[in-house]
Scaffold this active site. Structure first.
Site, PDB file in Angstrom:
ATOM      1  CG  ASP A 252      44.752  35.245  39.537  1.00 46.72           C
ATOM      2  OD1 ASP A 252      45.075  34.311  38.774  1.00 46.72           O
ATOM      3  OD2 ASP A 252      43.675  35.874  39.437  1.00 46.72           O
ATOM      4  CE  LYS A 259      44.747  37.851  36.859  1.00 40.70           C
ATOM      5  NZ  LYS A 259      43.361  38.092  36.401  1.00 40.70           N
ATOM      6  CG  ASP A 270      43.550  37.432  43.328  1.00 41.33           C
ATOM      7  OD1 ASP A 270      42.567  38.168  43.539  1.00 41.33           O
ATOM      8  OD2 ASP A 270      43.523  36.472  42.538  1.00 41.33           O
ATOM      9  CD  GLU A 331      42.102  32.990  40.485  1.00 40.21           C
ATOM     10  OE1 GLU A 331      41.808  33.199  39.299  1.00 40.21           O
ATOM     11  OE2 GLU A 331      42.197  33.912  41.323  1.00 40.21           O
ATOM     12  NE  ARG A 333      34.531  32.835  39.072  1.00 35.87           N
ATOM     13  CZ  ARG A 333      34.049  33.694  38.173  1.00 35.87           C
ATOM     14  NH1 ARG A 333      33.067  33.342  37.382  1.00 35.87           N
ATOM     15  NH2 ARG A 333      34.552  34.911  38.062  1.00 35.87           N
TER      16      ARG A 333
HETATM   17  N1  BES Z   1      41.826  38.135  40.786  1.00 35.46           N
HETATM   18  C1  BES Z   1      41.086  38.330  39.598  1.00 35.46           C
HETATM   19  C2  BES Z   1      40.149  39.524  39.691  1.00 35.46           C
HETATM   20  C3  BES Z   1      40.761  40.861  39.436  1.00 35.46           C
HETATM   21  C4  BES Z   1      41.108  41.231  38.143  1.00 35.46           C
HETATM   22  C5  BES Z   1      40.926  41.751  40.443  1.00 35.46           C
HETATM   23  C6  BES Z   1      41.640  42.474  37.899  1.00 35.46           C
HETATM   24  C7  BES Z   1      41.457  43.004  40.212  1.00 35.46           C
HETATM   25  C8  BES Z   1      41.824  43.367  38.940  1.00 35.46           C
HETATM   26  C9  BES Z   1      40.251  37.100  39.300  1.00 35.46           C
HETATM   27  O1  BES Z   1      40.788  35.891  39.685  1.00 35.46           O
HETATM   28  C10 BES Z   1      40.095  37.044  37.832  1.00 35.46           C
HETATM   29  O2  BES Z   1      41.051  36.794  37.159  1.00 35.46           O
HETATM   30  N2  BES Z   1      38.892  37.295  37.362  1.00 35.46           N
HETATM   31  C11 BES Z   1      38.623  37.287  35.976  1.00 35.46           C
HETATM   32  C12 BES Z   1      37.464  36.349  35.784  1.00 35.46           C
HETATM   33  C13 BES Z   1      37.217  35.939  34.380  1.00 35.46           C
HETATM   34  C14 BES Z   1      38.357  35.171  33.800  1.00 35.46           C
HETATM   35  C15 BES Z   1      35.953  35.111  34.373  1.00 35.46           C
HETATM   36  C16 BES Z   1      38.292  38.698  35.537  1.00 35.46           C
HETATM   37  O3  BES Z   1      37.639  39.423  36.301  1.00 35.46           O
HETATM   38  O4  BES Z   1      38.732  39.107  34.478  1.00 35.46           O
HETATM   39 ZN    ZN Z   2      42.123  35.938  41.221  1.00 35.91          ZN
HETATM   40 MN    MN Z   3      42.066  35.079  38.199  1.00 36.61          MN
END
Ligand code: BES
Ligand code: ZN
Ligand code: MN
Length: 489
Positions: A252, A259, A270, A331, A333
């Site tokens: 991801d 990111k 992920d 992504e 969800r």
């Molecule tokens: N896979 C990530 C969640 C994650 C982030 C897990 C950091 C471990 C460490 C997820 O897909 C994600 O990117 N979530 C975002 C959501 C936001 C963009 C609404 C997040 O948590 O920042």
């Molecule tokens: Zn993710």
């Molecule tokens: Mn993500």
């Protein structure tokens, strides 16, 4: 095939240094050694703090060497698994190619020896098969056990192997573990156990209308898969007790909402939720659990390309509900929406439980110890929480109420993957909003969501080993299935 290393357990009587355990004043050692070990411990002033060991030369029969491993006090029901971990530390710390574990009866351990061996297998876990040059001081070790304990060792393997497989998948880099590879490996691991595994590829997903998975996968050269693993352990009973749906993002990057630099490499992890639900099914199959449970794992990669889905896109999910893509990094969800829809439509299960590394923010609240639990079903919350507490994969319930429906409202589509902005600042998502989003696709069914973003990867040691991938969820879902077996749906 993703392979891992651990301490090898072999039944046999070869000579090797003998492991014994000291727990406070209790010495768990063969009768013939117990007195001597006790007096040497005393003379040496060995305090017996867990994690310490005492190497005694010239006492035991085999090799003349006895290693006393300190074990925590008797009040921890987890201590024998910890003890197995400390045994691994002693074996590796002393550079032993082999060590001998006396028979359970001799140690006065009974079935707890299975916990020790499980601890050895879990703490011995190492994913280092990709090295060409051996690491100095690292080599394979063997633990010899008594023939009489072979059945206990098998029980330990049935518990530890699925967890270690999940950990290996989670730690495996994304270039080596693409969605197709993960799907094939899941099939190779589960099908021989009597699990029916199916894989849907891009053409099937297209025909089905799985617009969520296809949108997230669009930017990747690696094809998506929807992997389905059915365990029918109660063939005489109609229907399905549960569907476990796991987030299977093999990587991801965030997509066009890329990111930031630090931490992006960790996003090979992920797919920890998807791996965990497959590991849970492996455990069910290995113990021939009398339940009917299916694991459903949307697998894909969220990266950048001219074909990537965009922020602001509106896509049509498998359910028919349209999704306003406010952030391509939310992504998980989106693919879970299709996974949950598929579960409900194709299996009509009594329960749906999804498991996902969904939000970074859950880590800021529950850290590495608790996974977030979201459901509006109190009885399901209770059984999941109990199962988690039993196996030391604890859950903490967070709110999921109608008053917060606005969190996923969109001006242009049925649901937004990132609603009401501003609470966390740019690029941070609310764990509650994530749960709210998935809830829409459960359509009032008995459903719960576990956010394992914090618990899927450990920076510290636990009774299961680490640091690294934890396999969180495998033991929990297996135990929860056990509750269903005993107490009914
Ligand atoms: N896979 C990530 C969640 C994650 C982030 C897990 C950091 C471990 C460490 C997820 O897909 C994600 O990117 N979530 C975002 C959501 C936001 C963009 C609404 C997040 O948590 O920042
Ligand atoms: Zn993710
Ligand atoms: Mn993500």
């Amino acid at each position: 095939m993703t392979r891992w290393n651990s301490i090898e357990i072999i039944a046999g009587a070869d000579a090797a240094p003998t492991l014994v355990f000291a727990s406070g004043d209790d010495i768990h050692a063969p009768e013939a050694l117990r007195g001597r070990v006790a007096s040497i411990i005393k003379a040496a002033g060995f305090e017996g703090k867990p994690g310490r060991w005492l190497d005694i030369v010239g006492e035991g029969e085999a090799g003349g060497r006895v290693v006393v491993v300190a074990v925590g006090a008797a009040d921890s029901d987890d201590r024998w698994r910890h003890a197995g971990g400390h045994a691994v530390e002693a074996i590796r710390g002393l550079g032993l190619a082999a060590a001998r574990l006396p028979a359970a009866a001799e140690l006065g351990l009974g079935d707890a020896l299975a916990d020790v061996i499980e601890g050895v297998l879990l703490h011995g876990f190492r994913l280092d098969q990709r090295r060409r040059e051996p690491v100095p001081g690292q080599f394979a070790s063997t633990l010899l056990i008594a023939d009489a304990d072979a059945a206990l060792a098998d029980r330990a393997r049935r518990r530890a192997d699925p967890v270690n497989r999940v950990r290996a998948w989670v730690e495996q880099p994304a270039n080596l573990l693409t969605p197709a590879v993960l799907a094939d490996e899941a099939e190779a691991a589960l099908a021989p156990l009597g699990v029916r595994v199916r894989q849907l590829g891009p053409a099937e997903l297209e025909a089905l209308g799985a617009g969520g998975i296809l949108a997230v996968a669009a930017g990747s050269a690696n094809e998506p898969r929807l992997t389905i693993a059915e365990w029918r352990g109660a063939p005489d009973r109609e229907g399905w007790d549960a569907a476990f749906v796991g987030k299977g993002l093999t990587f991801d990057a965030g997509g066009l909402n890329l990111k930031p630099r630090p931490g992006i490499a960790k996003m090979k992890f992920d797919m920890a939720g998807g791996a965990a639900v497959l590991g849970a099914v492996e455990r069910l199959a290995l113990r021939k659990a009398p339940v009917n449970i299916v694991a459903i794992v949307p697998m894909c990669e969220n990266v950048i390309d001219g074909k990537s889905y965009r922020p602001g896109d509106v896509i049509t999910s498998l359910s028919g509900l349209t999704i306003d893509v406010q952030d391509t990094d939310a992504e998980g969800r989106i693919v879970l929406a299709d996974g949950v829809t598929y579960a409900a439509r194709e299996y009509d299960p009594a329960y749906i439980v999804d498991v996902a590394t969904l939000t970074g923010a859950i880590m800021g609240v529950l850290h590495e110890e608790f996974a977030g639990l979201f459901t509006s079903d109190d009885a399901l919350a209770e059984s999941l929480t109990r199962a988690g507490a039993d196996v030391r994969e604890p859950l903490w319930r967070l709110p999921l109420v109608a008053a917060q429906d606005y969190l996923v409202e969109s001006p242009v589509a049925d649901v937004a993957n990132l609603g009401a902005p501003g609470w966390f600042g740019a690029g941070q998502g609310s764990p509650v909003a994530g749960a709210k989003f998935i809830e829409k696709f459960a359509h009032g069914r008995r459903w719960a969501h576990l956010d394992i973003a914090g618990t899927g990867w450990a920076t510290r040691r636990s009774s299961r080993g680490g640091p690294g991938a934890t396999g969180f969820g495998v033991a929990l879902l297996d135990r929860w299935a056990g509750l269903i077996e005993k107490e009914g749906r």
